[in-house]
Scaffold this motif. Structure first.
Motif: not given
Length: 431
Positions: A11-17
């Motif tokens: 359910l979470a938004t992943t922080t990505k590079t």
């Protein structure tokens, strides 16, 4: 007892590079070169005429442990003499000699260094020995013997060395002897045809007539190319384009790879690369092996207004060790907001495109840049169709029957050395 983190991540938004690449470097050579427009895909470098052949390197071929002088390259020593039969006969008369490090080498005959490194030593104004220069493979000495003169220097092997020697008693063919005895055209200290000028005269002195002669066959640099076809599936760009554009990220990393290849070619390309376009008078060798302040001073004094050194990071570290041994601490110099090691105020910029051989030997490049300085310039052509960056275009090639979109990514480039002393190389740098 509670929701697991593995389930919660759904359910979470992943922080990505953004996609990262280890290949990307600072590419200092591309940043310090001034870029000149090469319209028509070519750039002609006009120079003054140089009527005499220079004292360049004399190449040797090797079969097993035996070396032979390349006949045509003897013209570098023989003031441009070009009779193939005579040069081939002379090449066959050279004798191979081996010397250990520290041995004195007789300088009274024409000799070519086939392998290793030697030093030439003269006598100073007060009788003290002075180092004239260091010669590596292809270097030669003793050409005075061809005119019956004695050398005013001595030669000593700095490493185990193989020298090809033309015995002094070798009779010279009449055509060659006549060519060597012929009066040479007047030239300046750079070998260019002299412009006759009178000065310091008084009264009605007849003034010399003169003109500035040009090289009849100036060099033309053709733009080189680096290209690739970038392919992306339309399903990827349709469905997975948030939060980052797949096409843009693919293109960004492809362009980075092209720029890395561009810098590699500007250093190593046999046609226009800096390492292969150094005038023999501007190619010197280290005195002991590791790069010392004395070596960089020798490199600096051969041109005016040196603006940058380019060196492999391992060569910069080796130079730093030599400075530490001598208790020297050269100040850093800021270039584009970044502090760099320097010598005599000239920044030493890292360039990992300069090769390090298996024997841990590399080179250091010194250059003056810009057309206004008669230096080294980069060449490109802007205004290309579908130009994405200056000198780089991205052209859509269509979508094939497998739904793959293709893009042609192209960059055109080259580099030109306007005058020989704009570029110098310190060879034999041990790291």
């Amino acid at each position: 007892m509670s929701l697991s983190t593995a389930a919660a991540r759904n359910l979470a938004t992943t922080t990505k590079t953004r996609p990262q690449s280890q290949e990307i470097t600072d590419r200092w050579l591309l940043r310090v070169l001034p870029w000149v427009e090469a319209r028509g895909g070519a750039y002609r470098v006009n120079r003054r005429a140089c009527p005499l052949a220079g004292d360049g390197l004399v190449g040797c071929t090797r079969i097993g442990s035996w070396y032979r002088v390349v006949p045509s390259e003897l013209s570098e020593v023989l003031s441009g003499f070009a009779d193939d039969d005579v040069l081939s006969a002379l090449a066959d008369r050279f004798q191979q000699n081996e010397f250990a490090a520290g041995d004195e080498i007789p300088a009274g005959a024409l000799s070519v260094v086939a392998h290793g490194k030697v030093g030439r030593y003269g006598t100073g104004a007060y009788g003290d020995p002075v180092v004239l220069d260091v010669l590596g493979e292809g270097g030669h000495f003793g050409s005075e013997a061809l005119l019956g003169r004695e050398p005013a220097y001595s030669v000593r092997a700095l490493t185990p060395v193989t020298v090809l020697v033309l015995p002094r008693a070798t009779p010279l063919p009449d055509a060659l002897a006549e060519h060597l005895a012929r009066e040479r055209p007047a030239v300046n200290k750079k070998g260019e045809a002299e412009v006759a000028v009178a000065s310091g005269h008084d009264g009605e002195t007849a003034l010399p007539g003169t003109f500035v002669d040009y090289d009849l066959r100036p060099r033309e640099y053709q733009l080189s190319v680096a290209q690739t076809i970038l392919r992306t599936h339309t399903r990827v760009t349709d469905l997975y384009n948030e939060p980052m554009s797949q096409a843009e990220e693919q293109l960004r990393l492809t362009i980075e790879a092209l720029r890395e290849r561009q810098e590699h070619e500007l250093v190593n390309n046999p046609g226009f690369g800096l390492l292969h376009n150094v005038d023999p008078s501007q190619r010197i060798h280290t005195a002991t092996g590791p790069p010392t302040p004395d070596d960089l001073d020798d490199l600096l004094c051969r041109r005016r207004k040196t603006q940058a050194f380019l060196a492999h990071p391992r060569a910069i570290a080796a130079f730093g060790r030599q400075c530490s041994r001598m208790r020297l601490d050269p100040p850093s110099v800021e270039v584009d907001g970044t502090a760099h090691a320097s010598w005599r105020g000239v920044p030493i910029l890292p360039c990992d495109k300069i090769p390090v051989r298996d024997d841990r030997v590399t080179a250091i490049i010194a250059l003056r840049t810009g057309e206004e300085n008669q230096g080294v310039v980069g060449l490109r052509q802007t205004g290309l169709p579908d130009e994405h960056e200056p000198g780089l275009s991205v052209r859509f090639m269509g979508i094939d029957e497998t739904a793959i979109a293709s893009y042609l990514v192209t960059t055109y480039y080259s580099a030109a050395v306007l005058v020989p002393d704009a570029l110098g190389v310190l060879d034999g740098v041990q790291v």
